[in-house]
Design a protein around this motif. Structure first.
Motif, PDB file in Angstrom:
ATOM      1  N   ILE A   3       0.825  -1.210   0.000  1.00  0.00           N
ATOM      2  CA  ILE A   3       0.000   0.000   0.000  1.00  0.00           C
ATOM      3  C   ILE A   3       0.858   1.258   0.000  1.00  0.00           C
ATOM      4  O   ILE A   3       0.385   2.333  -0.348  1.00  0.00           O
ATOM      5  CB  ILE A   3      -0.980   0.068   1.189  1.00  0.00           C
ATOM      6  N   LEU A   4       2.115   1.135   0.379  1.00  0.00           N
ATOM      7  CA  LEU A   4       2.951   2.334   0.420  1.00  0.00           C
ATOM      8  C   LEU A   4       3.779   2.525  -0.856  1.00  0.00           C
ATOM      9  O   LEU A   4       4.518   3.493  -0.976  1.00  0.00           O
ATOM     10  CB  LEU A   4       3.871   2.294   1.639  1.00  0.00           C
ATOM     11  N   THR A  10       2.982   3.419  -3.932  1.00  0.00           N
ATOM     12  CA  THR A  10       2.706   4.652  -4.675  1.00  0.00           C
ATOM     13  C   THR A  10       3.173   5.904  -3.929  1.00  0.00           C
ATOM     14  O   THR A  10       3.884   6.719  -4.506  1.00  0.00           O
ATOM     15  CB  THR A  10       1.213   4.739  -5.025  1.00  0.00           C
ATOM     16  N   VAL A  29       1.742  16.254  -3.260  1.00  0.00           N
ATOM     17  CA  VAL A  29       0.903  15.135  -3.699  1.00  0.00           C
ATOM     18  C   VAL A  29       1.129  13.919  -2.783  1.00  0.00           C
ATOM     19  O   VAL A  29       0.203  13.194  -2.441  1.00  0.00           O
ATOM     20  CB  VAL A  29       1.178  14.834  -5.187  1.00  0.00           C
ATOM     21  N   THR A  30       2.373  13.722  -2.354  1.00  0.00           N
ATOM     22  CA  THR A  30       2.661  12.620  -1.441  1.00  0.00           C
ATOM     23  C   THR A  30       1.921  12.820  -0.117  1.00  0.00           C
ATOM     24  O   THR A  30       1.323  11.894   0.427  1.00  0.00           O
ATOM     25  CB  THR A  30       4.178  12.547  -1.159  1.00  0.00           C
ATOM     26  N   ASN A  31       1.962  14.065   0.362  1.00  0.00           N
ATOM     27  CA  ASN A  31       1.280  14.365   1.617  1.00  0.00           C
ATOM     28  C   ASN A  31      -0.217  14.105   1.503  1.00  0.00           C
ATOM     29  O   ASN A  31      -0.840  13.569   2.412  1.00  0.00           O
ATOM     30  CB  ASN A  31       1.540  15.822   2.004  1.00  0.00           C
ATOM     31  N   ARG A  32      -0.780  14.466   0.341  1.00  0.00           N
ATOM     32  CA  ARG A  32      -2.218  14.227   0.145  1.00  0.00           C
ATOM     33  C   ARG A  32      -2.544  12.737   0.192  1.00  0.00           C
ATOM     34  O   ARG A  32      -3.535  12.324   0.779  1.00  0.00           O
ATOM     35  CB  ARG A  32      -2.639  14.783  -1.222  1.00  0.00           C
ATOM     36  N   MET A  33      -1.696  11.950  -0.456  1.00  0.00           N
ATOM     37  CA  MET A  33      -1.941  10.500  -0.444  1.00  0.00           C
ATOM     38  C   MET A  33      -1.860   9.951   0.976  1.00  0.00           C
ATOM     39  O   MET A  33      -2.708   9.180   1.408  1.00  0.00           O
ATOM     40  CB  MET A  33      -0.863   9.781  -1.268  1.00  0.00           C
ATOM     41  N   LEU A  34      -0.823  10.375   1.697  1.00  0.00           N
ATOM     42  CA  LEU A  34      -0.594   9.794   3.025  1.00  0.00           C
ATOM     43  C   LEU A  34      -1.646  10.258   4.029  1.00  0.00           C
ATOM     44  O   LEU A  34      -1.985   9.545   4.960  1.00  0.00           O
ATOM     45  CB  LEU A  34       0.814  10.154   3.517  1.00  0.00           C
ATOM     46  N   LYS A  35      -2.171  11.462   3.805  1.00  0.00           N
ATOM     47  CA  LYS A  35      -3.201  11.992   4.702  1.00  0.00           C
ATOM     48  C   LYS A  35      -4.393  11.038   4.737  1.00  0.00           C
ATOM     49  O   LYS A  35      -5.023  10.859   5.771  1.00  0.00           O
ATOM     50  CB  LYS A  35      -3.634  13.371   4.199  1.00  0.00           C
ATOM     51  N   MET A  36      -4.686  10.427   3.597  1.00  0.00           N
ATOM     52  CA  MET A  36      -5.839   9.529   3.534  1.00  0.00           C
ATOM     53  C   MET A  36      -5.631   8.278   4.338  1.00  0.00           C
ATOM     54  O   MET A  36      -6.566   7.703   4.853  1.00  0.00           O
ATOM     55  CB  MET A  36      -6.109   9.174   2.101  1.00  0.00           C
ATOM     56  N   PHE A  37      -4.385   7.845   4.429  1.00  0.00           N
ATOM     57  CA  PHE A  37      -4.134   6.657   5.241  1.00  0.00           C
ATOM     58  C   PHE A  37      -4.340   6.977   6.712  1.00  0.00           C
ATOM     59  O   PHE A  37      -4.814   6.161   7.481  1.00  0.00           O
ATOM     60  CB  PHE A  37      -2.714   6.145   5.011  1.00  0.00           C
ATOM     61  N   LYS A  40      -6.443   9.123   7.926  1.00  0.00           N
ATOM     62  CA  LYS A  40      -7.863   9.321   8.184  1.00  0.00           C
ATOM     63  C   LYS A  40      -8.559   8.022   8.554  1.00  0.00           C
ATOM     64  O   LYS A  40      -9.382   7.976   9.444  1.00  0.00           O
ATOM     65  CB  LYS A  40      -8.508   9.931   6.939  1.00  0.00           C
ATOM     66  N   LYS A  41      -8.168   6.953   7.838  1.00  0.00           N
ATOM     67  CA  LYS A  41      -8.938   5.725   8.019  1.00  0.00           C
ATOM     68  C   LYS A  41      -8.597   4.996   9.310  1.00  0.00           C
ATOM     69  O   LYS A  41      -9.265   4.056   9.687  1.00  0.00           O
ATOM     70  CB  LYS A  41      -8.731   4.807   6.823  1.00  0.00           C
ATOM     71  N   LYS A  42      -7.549   5.432   9.982  1.00  0.00           N
ATOM     72  CA  LYS A  42      -7.212   4.760  11.245  1.00  0.00           C
ATOM     73  C   LYS A  42      -8.139   5.160  12.370  1.00  0.00           C
ATOM     74  O   LYS A  42      -8.234   4.504  13.383  1.00  0.00           O
ATOM     75  CB  LYS A  42      -5.759   5.093  11.612  1.00  0.00           C
TER      76      LYS A  42
END
Lengths: 468, 103
Positions: free
Chosen positions: B35-36, B38, B90-98, B100-102
């Motif tokens: 999952i990491l 990308t 863009v990397t920060n945006r992707m990681l922010k979503m991970f 959130k789901k925790k």
């Protein structure tokens, strides 16, 4: 004093890159790692502005203007871009980094060619390499962008015996570079420009025959190229952080490429020269005409409503249709009625590994609902209904039973082991790998054609009427 | 050819740096969960934007009347800056979503 401060700042920046990369490879610390690398980059750039250079005119106005312009463009594109188009965006950013290296190398080489600055033989070699690698990374990334964005059709850009053509261009390119290198330390601008043109052409030609489904691997590889060209440029400017940062990205990018290939059970060589297209076309024509069975939204809604376990298998079609939030709404509707909904994530579903995780996370799908391939396959026999949304090659049974198929041997999600399978698809066109999928003709499988988002919305409406 | 041997002899420490950094890069990345992939690729891509430093140095060393070099340097800075800022954002945006789901 100032020079020492700058050097120490560079050192800290390089350490920040290394630790940042390390943290980015663990989920819990990934965000911190990215922040650390960002800080490392910021201080490195600041230090470069203050680095004392004897007799330099500095031209700070030019630097600030360009930095602000580039910063704004970069930030806005990163914020505005749809989550689904993220892989393309990364490819574009990577290409521009390569282009930056090209501009540098070309400018310095043109200075060398008119004798304004002298270069040793070794420096000349490094400049030529920076130009070559950067140019390949630039055009290659741009073509990868075009393919992912659907602007470029694989078959239209692939020539007959394209791999042979690539070998010829590469041989010519390396020969030309060697010739320039050996012809003295003051090469003509014409030769340098020719080298640039051929390098740019090779970048396009290199990526052209590689199937769209393999673009993640290619982008990762081109990313490593950009890193290497940055490192080479660092040698020219005798700048340690460029060297360390560039080499780190170069080696990390190459290992990441290999890891991705492994997830698809293929070798890097197979990805690069395998060229899906050609041999499959013949096979498809040979096969007899088969008929896939369709299902209506209303029927599917009933089946879903009375299932106890439903598994969603998302693919790139989900991303294209922007359907992740609609899927989540279907999940909510079904869950409210006691249906257990899970998601099966194939490691390379979508256009990049982790692509589906990012999309579903955006739609607030809880983490425990995402199953990886092994868990999904174990749970398959007890699953009443599998909904495949815009996935194709990752659910292809040919991976098990057709040694002639390009996906043979690739681990796939065994959706046909579930009690029922529904495939949401735009049309009967084969997937990105360009191969037909026997799953669509399987006796358990029903097809539901149309744009995934519209279909799912219709499906949600049908489910709501059942709730009455 | 001789100058190349000379270069190698004079820059032995550099060659050590090169080899050990390569090994470090390999080690840092092995064992990354899928999952990491990308976000990691995207983050590494942002770091490769370090090439912008070269473009800054090019401008700083240029003659203030040499508009060709200045323009090319500025082009390099713009390209590098898009790579760096866009890449990290863009990397920060992707990681922010991970993250959130925790919750």
């Amino acid at each position: 004093m100032l020079i020492t401060t700058v050097n120490i700042t560079y050192l800290l920046g390089a350490v920040a890159f290394a630790i940042g990369l390390r943290q980015m490879s663990t989920p819990a610390t990934a965000r911190k790692g990215n922040l650390l690398a960002t800080i490392g980059m910021s201080v490195a750039i600041l230090a470069t502005l203050f680095l004392p250079i004897e007799g330099a005119d500095n031209n700070y106005i030019w630097i600030m203007g360009a930095m602000i312009l580039g910063g704004i463009i970069g930030y806005i594109s990163a914020i505005k871009i749809e989550m689904t188009a993220m892989p393309q965006m990364v490819s574009v950013f990577n290409g521009l980094g390569g282009a930056c290296a090209v501009v540098l190398a070309y400018t310095e080489l043109s200075h060398v060619s008119i004798g304004r600055i002298a270069a040793s033989q070794a420096q000349l070699l490094i400049l030529l390499l920076t130009l070559l690698i950067g140019a390949v990374a630039f055009t290659g990334s741009m073509l990868a962008y075009g393919k992912l964005q659907g602007l470029v059709d694989d078959r239209k850009v692939t020539l007959p015996s394209h791999n042979l053509i690539n070998v010829v261009i590469l041989a010519f390119l390396l020969g030309l570079a060697t010739f320039i290198f050996l012809s003295g330390t003051q090469p003509g601008l014409v030769w340098i420009s020719t080298l640039l043109a051929v390098s740019l052409l090779y970048g396009l030609s290199f990526v052209a025959p590689i199937g769209g489904a393999d673009m993640p691997v290619v982008i990762s590889l081109l990313n490593a190229f950009t890193g290497l060209s940055a490192a080479a440029a660092g040698l020219i400017y005798d700048n340690n952080i460029m060297m360390v940062g560039g080499i780190l990205v170069g080696s990390a990018g190459i290992i990441l490429t290999v890891v991705m290939c492994r997830a698809m059970n293929r070798s890097l060589a197979n990805v690069l020269i395998g060229g899906f297209g050609e041999n499959n076309k013949k096979k498809k024509e040979k096969g007899e005409k088969q008929v896939a069975k369709e299902i209506t939204c209303a029927d599917l809604a009933v089946q879903l409503y009375y299932s106890s376990t439903v598994m969603v298998v998302p693919g790139y079609g989900l991303a294209v249709a922007q359907a992740q939030k609609v899927v989540k709404r279907m999940d909510n509707l079904l869950s409210a009625n006691g249906v257990d909904v899970t998601y099966a994530i194939h490691p390379v579903a979508g256009r990049m590994p982790g692509h589906m995780n990012v999309l579903l996370a955006e739609a607030d799908v809880p983490y425990p609902k995402l199953l990886d391939m092994e868990d999904a396959n174990e749970a398959m026999a007890n699953t009443d209904m599998v909904i495949v949304i815009g996935a194709n090659d990752v659910v292809n049974p040919a991976a098990y039973d057709d040694p002639a198929s390009p996906v043979y041997g690739m681990p796939v999600i065994n959706v046909w082991e579930a009690k029922n399978v529904v495939v949401l698809k735009r049309s009967m066109n084969p997937g990105y790998a360009g191969i037909q999928n026997q799953l669509f003709f399987h006796h358990k499988t029903r097809m539901l054609f149309g744009d995934a988002k519209n279909t799912l919305e219709e499906l949600n409406d049908e489910i709501k009427t059942l709730e009455g | 050819m001789e100058s190349i041997f000379l270069f190698l002899d004079e820059n032995l420490l550099l060659i050590y740096l090169l080899i050990f950094t390569i090994i470090l890069g390999f080690e840092l990345i092995s064992n990354v969960p899928t999952i990491l992939h990308t976000p990691l690729m995207s983050g590494a891509n942002a770091i490769s934007g370090v090439v912008i430093i070269g473009a800054i140095l090019l401008i700083r060393n240029a003659d203030p009347t040499d508009y060709l070099t200045l323009s090319l340097g500025a082009l390099g800075v713009v390209l590098g800056m898009i790579n760096v800022v866009g890449g990290f954002a863009v990397t920060n945006r992707m990681l922010k979503m991970f993250n959130k789901k925790k919750k």
